[in-house]
Design an enzyme around this catalytic site. Structure first.
Site, PDB file in Angstrom:
ATOM      1  N   PRO A  98       0.841  -1.192   0.000  1.00 27.89           N
ATOM      2  CA  PRO A  98       0.000   0.000   0.000  1.00 27.89           C
ATOM      3  C   PRO A  98       0.882   1.251   0.000  1.00 27.89           C
ATOM      4  O   PRO A  98       1.949   1.269   0.626  1.00 27.89           O
ATOM      5  CB  PRO A  98      -0.815  -0.125   1.280  1.00 27.89           C
ATOM      6  CG  PRO A  98      -0.065  -1.084   2.139  1.00 27.89           C
ATOM      7  CD  PRO A  98       0.729  -1.947   1.234  1.00 27.89           C
ATOM      8  N   HIS A  99       0.448   2.263  -0.723  1.00 29.23           N
ATOM      9  CA  HIS A  99       1.272   3.466  -0.836  1.00 29.23           C
ATOM     10  C   HIS A  99       0.397   4.665  -1.150  1.00 29.23           C
ATOM     11  O   HIS A  99      -0.704   4.522  -1.678  1.00 29.23           O
ATOM     12  CB  HIS A  99       2.338   3.287  -1.921  1.00 29.23           C
ATOM     13  CG  HIS A  99       1.773   2.946  -3.257  1.00 29.23           C
ATOM     14  ND1 HIS A  99       1.422   1.659  -3.602  1.00 29.23           N
ATOM     15  CD2 HIS A  99       1.487   3.706  -4.332  1.00 29.23           C
ATOM     16  CE1 HIS A  99       0.946   1.643  -4.827  1.00 29.23           C
ATOM     17  NE2 HIS A  99       0.960   2.873  -5.296  1.00 29.23           N
ATOM     18  N   CYS A 100       0.926   5.846  -0.799  1.00 27.13           N
ATOM     19  CA  CYS A 100       0.207   7.081  -1.107  1.00 27.13           C
ATOM     20  C   CYS A 100       1.169   8.261  -1.076  1.00 27.13           C
ATOM     21  O   CYS A 100       2.271   8.167  -0.540  1.00 27.13           O
ATOM     22  CB  CYS A 100      -0.936   7.308  -0.119  1.00 27.13           C
ATOM     23  SG  CYS A 100      -0.430   7.513   1.599  1.00 27.13           S
TER      24      CYS A 100
END
Length: 156
Positions: free
Chosen positions: A67-69
């Protein structure tokens, strides 16, 4: 960019315990806020991760999710690593739960840093023997040591 540049021992979790994807991401965000750069807002970080998940699952298969942002106001990339012995449903491409979760947070407006962090994490976890070593690790210290050794073996 190396994982050692963005991950600290305090941001390595040995077991998330049974949880949903959203609960797992919430636990990861709490750890980043507690042991990361000052001024991060947990609700905003979680919302950004969930927004990214709605755009497409970050569960890439082989027991792995990344997961990344991009985070407004974040100065440097940061990472958290978590292992879930129970597994977390990330709607992975292979239909299997994620047991290894490397969450990446990059400064908004610094796309190159975001891409470098994603590329490094992807390379780090390509090795099936390494993933197995993480799954078999006894505690957070062993996880940390394994991640740092694998990151070092990749070079720069």
């Amino acid at each position: 960019m190396r994982i050692a540049d963005i991950l600290t021992r305090e941001r390595v979790l040995a077991d998330l315990g049974p949880s949903t994807r959203d609960e797992a991401l919430s636990q990861i965000v709490r750890v980043l806020v507690e042991h990361g750069p000052p001024g991060l807002e947990p609700d905003r970080l979680l919302a950004l991760l969930l927004q990214r998940e709605r755009a497409g699952s970050t569960g890439i298969g082989n027991a792995l999710a990344i997961p990344h942002c991009k985070v407004p106001g974040l100065e440097q990339p940061a990472a958290c690593f978590a292992r879930s012995t129970a597994g977390v449903d990330f709607s992975s491409l292979d239909g299997q739960p994620a047991h290894l979760i490397m969450a990446l947070f990059a400064p908004e407006g610094r796309a190159s840093l975001h891409l470098k962090a994603l590329a490094r994490a992807s390379r780090l976890f390509q090795d099936a023997a390494f993933r197995e070593r993480l799954l078999a690790s006894s505690d957070a210290d062993e996880l940390w040591n394994a991640i740092m050794a694998q990151d070092g073996a990749l070079g720069t």
